[in-house]
Enzyme design. Sequence first.
Site, short mmCIF file in Angstrom:
data_model
loop_
_atom_site.label_atom_id
_atom_site.label_comp_id
_atom_site.label_asym_id
_atom_site.label_seq_id
_atom_site.Cartn_x
_atom_site.Cartn_y
_atom_site.Cartn_z
N TRP A 22 53.03 32.74 37.11
CA TRP A 22 52.87 32.16 38.10
C TRP A 22 53.40 31.00 37.59
CZ3 TRP A 22 52.16 34.28 42.10
CH2 TRP A 22 50.57 35.32 42.19
N ASP A 29 49.46 23.10 38.31
CA ASP A 29 49.02 24.17 38.79
C ASP A 29 47.81 24.82 38.18
OD1 ASP A 29 48.09 26.48 40.47
OD2 ASP A 29 49.76 27.99 39.85
N LYS A 69 39.96 31.43 43.95
CA LYS A 69 39.29 31.42 42.86
C LYS A 69 38.01 30.89 42.66
CE LYS A 69 43.68 33.22 42.23
NZ LYS A 69 44.57 34.09 42.05
#
Lengths: 369, 369
Positions: free
Chosen positions: B109, B179, B203
């Site tokens: 990511w 993030d 999540k």
Amino acid sequence: MSDSVATDRIFNFSAGPAVLPLAVLQEVQRDLLALPGAGASVLEISHRSKQFGEILEQAQRRIGELLNVPENYKIMFLQGGSRLQFSMVPMNLLRDQSGPAEYLVTGSWGKKALEQAHLEGTAKTTWDGKSTNYNRLPESSEIEIDPQAAYVYYTSNETIQGVQFATEPEVGDIPLVCDASSDFMSRPLPMDRYGLLYACAQKNAGPAGVTVVIIRDDLLERSQKNLPGYLNYREHVDNNSMYNTPPTFGVYVMGLVAKWLQEEVGGLQAMHERNQAKAAQLYAAIEASGGFYTGHAEPSARSLMNVTFRLPSDELTEAFVAAAAAENLGSLKGHRSVGGIRASIYNAMPEAGVETLVRFMQDFCAKHG
Amino acid sequence: MSDSVATDRIFNFSAGPAVLPLAVLQEVQRDLLALPGAGASVLEISHRSKQFGEILEQAQRRIGELLNVPENYKIMFLQGGSRLQFSMVPMNLLRDQSGPAEYLVTGSWGKKALEQAHLEGTAKTTWDGKSTNYNRLPESSEIEIDPQAAYVYYTSNETIQGVQFATEPEVGDIPLVCDASSDFMSRPLPMDRYGLLYACAQKNAGPAGVTVVIIRDDLLERSQKNLPGYLNYREHVDNNSMYNTPPTFGVYVMGLVAKWLQEEVGGLQAMHERNQAKAAQLYAAIEASGGFYTGHAEPSARSLMNVTFRLPSDELTEAFVAAAAAENLGSLKGHRSVGGIRASIYNAMPEAGVETLVRFMQDFCAKHG
């Protein structure tokens, strides 16, 4: 359980998020803890799971069937609402084009779309209804389009003013781009006349947070590689709406709404006829009021989705909203920029809701008129 | 109703969208047809209604309380997921700054975030764990930061590789951007060390389609007026997440998750201890397997959220996934870019799920090891 809760429901005339079909809500509720066969809630399953793959495929297929979307069009599910489309449309379709974008401004949303287009390239105000406070639509003779135009943009239904195009503007071979957020899937459309059509879901098609974009595939060639990844239509098409995690729940509900339109309503022509009948009742009540109620839109521009009208005074308007709420007719206050009353009667507003509102309007007029 | 459906639920180890607290799902289900006092579903109420105003305010307040967010930070609810933040962060915080953005790339990511930053300005690869296949994190001595840097960016937990920072990297006065998509609200954080922290919800915090962004308010001055409207943090803060219709359902569910964390779990320290205990059991099972299971992450970099490990062969991996599924342990297959097994054990994964998986791992190893 559903019976007792269902009786707590009012007639909800909200302009969006807005009323959804009760059958859709009941199915969402029934399966909320565990989607059949998945062992988990639709809120919990991976977007790469077989189950979600089927949900996405079915939502695409049903929308394609309802609107007769030709083979050379792609259907995407994005996030960011119409506001993000205001920027994505010119970023993808206007950059490096030789001609300007042409905007038909028929209300508040078209105006905001044009503001964003100015940031991305040459965008022209092709027509603007401001001088009559956006109560009418352009005649064909008022629309002059550059033959090199990158696209022509319009808003099929302006939610705030309550004006709606009955048919597409004539633009010849120039790609026609439409913000159909507030009348999407309310009627059949000749999709082959569109280059791109988009709709945020929270009016006729689902919950807030998912936006459908339908694009003719040759237009994807305009999307440049150096666009921010999420803003590039081509990325979304190449990944079939899985460039990143799509708004899975929104896609699911939208698919259920499409199923309801196909299986319960009988398609978009049947839906359109219902919508025409509902709107006709309300406009008739306005006209029968002897001037107590005055419609905002000119008759030829009247929206079947958002019926906007005024009362003789602000005091009466407030009294109307309060008395209606007391009779379980909710969210009738007009948008703050226009005032008056707005009755949003999207697909899922039952005829009983409109009939109840008409009776209420008649009673209120009899008392106060 | 909820009892019978609840027994259809498996233990869902999906990396995201992922397991949610059962109590949250039950409340969503209970109120799905009519939110108490609203007379309509949470899917149907206007984002400008009093009810949604309270939902938004409570979600903000609860998240602020859980994370001890200081007064000079703003909490926004946006759409577009992390992918859109990959672009919004540099668009807002890097344009016209004198120094570069510094990126710590500790997995898939972070790498994708850096790619997007390159499109917006000068972004440096400050550290990249590629040479050891992203199985470790940088030492302080490996991080060299330009004193003029616009910000330092990192990914607190890399979902695919299963590596997680236990504490923030040291960056002095440079704004730290994080993030935190896959460990948001899994543990207490010293929020005053962050300039901006964001998390897509699917999540630990809610359904797909809503992204929380927490920003220190002085950084809003960097957002330039000519940014596309939806991509401008300042627009969202100025309108308190009502620049356009927010993803109302996602905000609602996120608020319920935050309530569950406060009222059922007892806050983020208690949650963190539960998460540590769950992860410890799985890593112990890997280590006790005599090499049958091998963890991907170095011990010091191990994630408490995503436990990644391999089996001796692809055949055994497939057999493991299939046999686990047969025992209602779902979504254990590792991401295609890493392979092996990934057990995602976010906040809402009950201890019973982890215990069942540990027993399954022991049995499978005894049979095949």
